[in-house]
Design an enzyme around this catalytic site. Sequence first.
Site, mmCIF file in Angstrom:
data_model
loop_
_atom_site.group_PDB
_atom_site.id
_atom_site.type_symbol
_atom_site.label_atom_id
_atom_site.label_comp_id
_atom_site.label_asym_id
_atom_site.label_seq_id
_atom_site.Cartn_x
_atom_site.Cartn_y
_atom_site.Cartn_z
ATOM 1 N N GLY A 68 26.227 27.206 2.097
ATOM 2 C CA GLY A 68 25.732 28.482 2.589
ATOM 3 C C GLY A 68 25.269 28.364 4.023
ATOM 4 O O GLY A 68 24.146 28.749 4.342
ATOM 5 N N ASP A 79 33.262 29.448 -3.183
ATOM 6 C CA ASP A 79 32.413 30.441 -3.846
ATOM 7 C C ASP A 79 31.411 29.680 -4.705
ATOM 8 O O ASP A 79 31.726 29.245 -5.814
ATOM 9 C CB ASP A 79 33.253 31.386 -4.695
ATOM 10 C CG ASP A 79 32.427 32.513 -5.309
ATOM 11 O OD1 ASP A 79 31.176 32.469 -5.191
ATOM 12 O OD2 ASP A 79 33.025 33.426 -5.903
ATOM 13 N N SER A 95 11.718 30.320 -1.671
ATOM 14 C CA SER A 95 11.148 31.482 -0.995
ATOM 15 C C SER A 95 9.697 31.619 -1.409
ATOM 16 O O SER A 95 9.306 31.180 -2.501
ATOM 17 C CB SER A 95 11.915 32.751 -1.387
ATOM 18 O OG SER A 95 11.245 33.921 -0.957
ATOM 19 N N TYR A 127 15.553 37.903 -7.903
ATOM 20 C CA TYR A 127 15.373 36.998 -6.770
ATOM 21 C C TYR A 127 14.099 36.177 -6.938
ATOM 22 O O TYR A 127 14.115 34.943 -6.826
ATOM 23 C CB TYR A 127 15.312 37.800 -5.473
ATOM 24 C CG TYR A 127 15.158 36.948 -4.233
ATOM 25 C CD1 TYR A 127 16.240 36.243 -3.713
ATOM 26 C CD2 TYR A 127 13.934 36.855 -3.572
ATOM 27 C CE1 TYR A 127 16.108 35.465 -2.566
ATOM 28 C CE2 TYR A 127 13.794 36.083 -2.429
ATOM 29 C CZ TYR A 127 14.885 35.394 -1.941
ATOM 30 O OH TYR A 127 14.749 34.619 -0.817
ATOM 31 N N ALA A 128 12.985 36.841 -7.251
ATOM 32 C CA ALA A 128 11.724 36.128 -7.420
ATOM 33 C C ALA A 128 11.791 35.155 -8.584
ATOM 34 O O ALA A 128 11.315 34.010 -8.491
ATOM 35 C CB ALA A 128 10.587 37.131 -7.617
ATOM 36 N N LYS A 136 13.830 32.084 -7.612
ATOM 37 C CA LYS A 136 13.147 31.190 -6.685
ATOM 38 C C LYS A 136 11.990 30.453 -7.373
ATOM 39 O O LYS A 136 11.701 29.297 -7.063
ATOM 40 C CB LYS A 136 12.647 31.965 -5.473
ATOM 41 C CG LYS A 136 13.768 32.554 -4.621
ATOM 42 C CD LYS A 136 14.783 31.512 -4.181
ATOM 43 C CE LYS A 136 15.838 32.099 -3.260
ATOM 44 N NZ LYS A 136 16.818 31.091 -2.798
#
Length: 251
Positions: free
Chosen positions: A9, A59, A138, A151-152, A155
């Site tokens: 990435g 990918d 994050s 997302y949270a 992470k």
Amino acid sequence: MVTSVLIAGGASGIGAATAARLRAAGADVHVADIDAAGAAEVVKALDAHPGSGTASHVDLATADGPAQAVADAVGAHGRLDAIVFCAGLLVETELTNFSVSEWDRTMALNLRAPFLLTQAAAPHLAASPHGRVVLTGSTAAFRGGGGSFAYAASKGGLVALTRSLAVAMGPDGICVTCVCPGWIDTPFNDPYWKRVGGKDGGNVAALESRIPLGGQGVPDDVAAVVEFLVSPGSRYLTGQAVVVDGGLLAS
């Protein structure tokens, strides 16, 4: 300094900034990204630096993508001293509208992929005198967000995964850490700004007023920390989440 690094990435943002720092320090860097053109552009832009740069289209959200990224990096440079996982997906949707497909897509890239990448890289890192794994988490792992549920959660899982990987890989001399950025000013955050009504109307000022150092960071702020985490100087640092947020969590 490590001599061969895979950045998964690395076509933009923190990954691209990390590639620039590591190439400037003399490392060979392989950038694997679904954005093949962007990855190639990052590598080309660093041609003046020491070391060598290569790129491949991968990918990472697929079951076999992470292993392919490792194979590409080893094939390009003959060895692997460190992996840096920078890929990520941020979906910002209100609770009642958050779909199963959005949840699964996020988990596949944000949590499953770094595990599979580390698993595939482990034998190569064990052969290095200073094997390193740096995953990108994050501050969302430690605070709530009104629309970033998957997302949270991903992470938070990544921080826990970092600890388990550190225990498993420590006997082979491999250090595993998770760098946790706060508000870094990149297009990655656009889904958040869209959900809250954009950057106008004082939204940015309100956010930055909560950051003790007075503003959002830039990708190189995180890349500088990653550079240390993959260096021999971090030999006794493992299993930790390193927060880079201008003091936001402290406030």
